[in-house]
Write an enzyme that holds these catalytic residues in place. Structure first.
Site, mmCIF file in Angstrom:
data_model
loop_
_atom_site.group_PDB
_atom_site.id
_atom_site.type_symbol
_atom_site.label_atom_id
_atom_site.label_comp_id
_atom_site.label_asym_id
_atom_site.label_seq_id
_atom_site.Cartn_x
_atom_site.Cartn_y
_atom_site.Cartn_z
ATOM 1 N N LYS A 56 41.424 32.753 47.713
ATOM 2 C CA LYS A 56 41.935 32.707 49.088
ATOM 3 C C LYS A 56 41.397 31.487 49.830
ATOM 4 O O LYS A 56 42.154 30.763 50.493
ATOM 5 C CB LYS A 56 41.537 33.977 49.835
ATOM 6 C CG LYS A 56 42.153 35.257 49.326
ATOM 7 C CD LYS A 56 41.565 36.450 50.084
ATOM 8 C CE LYS A 56 41.919 37.768 49.469
ATOM 9 N NZ LYS A 56 41.267 38.901 50.173
ATOM 10 N N SER A 72 37.314 36.146 51.753
ATOM 11 C CA SER A 72 36.486 37.320 51.491
ATOM 12 C C SER A 72 37.326 38.413 50.847
ATOM 13 O O SER A 72 38.534 38.482 51.063
ATOM 14 C CB SER A 72 35.860 37.840 52.791
ATOM 15 O OG SER A 72 34.892 38.830 52.526
ATOM 16 N N ASP A 73 36.661 39.240 50.048
ATOM 17 C CA ASP A 73 37.358 40.350 49.432
ATOM 18 C C ASP A 73 36.360 41.456 49.120
ATOM 19 O O ASP A 73 35.157 41.201 48.971
ATOM 20 C CB ASP A 73 38.062 39.919 48.143
ATOM 21 C CG ASP A 73 39.109 40.936 47.715
ATOM 22 O OD1 ASP A 73 40.207 40.933 48.303
ATOM 23 O OD2 ASP A 73 38.821 41.751 46.820
ATOM 24 N N SER A 74 36.865 42.670 49.036
ATOM 25 C CA SER A 74 36.032 43.827 48.713
ATOM 26 C C SER A 74 36.720 44.664 47.648
ATOM 27 O O SER A 74 37.948 44.800 47.640
ATOM 28 C CB SER A 74 35.798 44.697 49.956
ATOM 29 O OG SER A 74 35.114 43.980 50.955
ATOM 30 N N SER A 109 32.460 40.109 48.678
ATOM 31 C CA SER A 109 32.149 38.711 48.408
ATOM 32 C C SER A 109 32.720 37.846 49.516
ATOM 33 O O SER A 109 33.812 38.128 50.026
ATOM 34 C CB SER A 109 32.738 38.286 47.060
ATOM 35 O OG SER A 109 32.421 36.936 46.772
#
Length: 203
Positions: A56, A72-74, A109
């Site tokens: 991203k 960001s990602d989860s 992250s």
């Protein structure tokens, strides 16, 4: 210039609450396709989150080479299963039933990129234990929480009524909301981005 490459309302709110001046631009990354590929390669939950966050950030930073871009990602894993954002409230209900009485791991992250290259990243994990709630409690929760929970990988908003779902939480609060905020703020301040550079603080 600071850009958030995420559609997440909670990440947007976290940065706004921290007083940062930023814009939002979606990356266009096909997250479902990337996840399927990574899972096929036996990537772990943290690796999935980091890869998506980086993709991203890099995608948007290539469009704006001089900007600092936050990706960001989860991911959520429980008993070896990787969960996705539920598409409907019915799917959210089933997901919460699957997580009921269990301890799951939430991996977040955050990546900062500039000119298409990763400058910095940070990973964090949290462990959350859900109460063994009844289905009538779950129905009451869903009625109160509404459709907004489908934007969350865990189908809960810890900052709201979602707190009622849990008996124990181990980990950083901001990480659970989807963004390891404190390390990110520290990194940005080292690059001249922070309260001292916001419009409100200008002379």
């Amino acid at each position: 210039m600071l850009i958030l490459a995420s559609a997440s309302p909670s990440r947007r709110q976290l940065l706004a609450n921290a007083g940062l001046d930023f814009t939002v631009e979606l990356s266009g990354v096909d997250e479902d396709e990337v996840k399927l590929s990574l899972v096929a390669e036996r990537a772990g939950p943290q690796d999935v989150a980091e890869t998506l966050a980086e993709l991203k950030a890099q995608r948007v930073s290539k469009r704006h080479p001089s900007a600092m871009v936050i990706g960001s990602d989860s991911t959520l894993a429980c008993n070896g299963r990787l969960f996705d954002k539920p598409p409907t409230l019915a799917a959210a209900r089933q997901q919460l039933l699957d997580l009921r009485g269990q301890t799951h791991e939430l991996c977040s992250s955050v990546v900062v990129a500039r000119g298409g290259a990763r400058l910095w990243h940070h990973n964090e994990r949290a462990r959350l234990t859900m109460r063994p709630f009844t289905e009538s409690f779950l129905d009451a929760y869903l009625a109160r929480a509404g459709d907004g929970i489908t934007a969350s990988v865990g189908a809960y908003h810890l900052e709201g009524v979602g707190a009622h779902l849990f008996s124990r939480i181990d980990g950083d609060y901001f990480t659970i909301l989807g963004l390891p905020l404190l390390p990110l703020l520290f990194f940005l301040s080292g690059h001249g981005i922070g309260l001292e550079t916001s419009p409100e603080k200008s002379p």
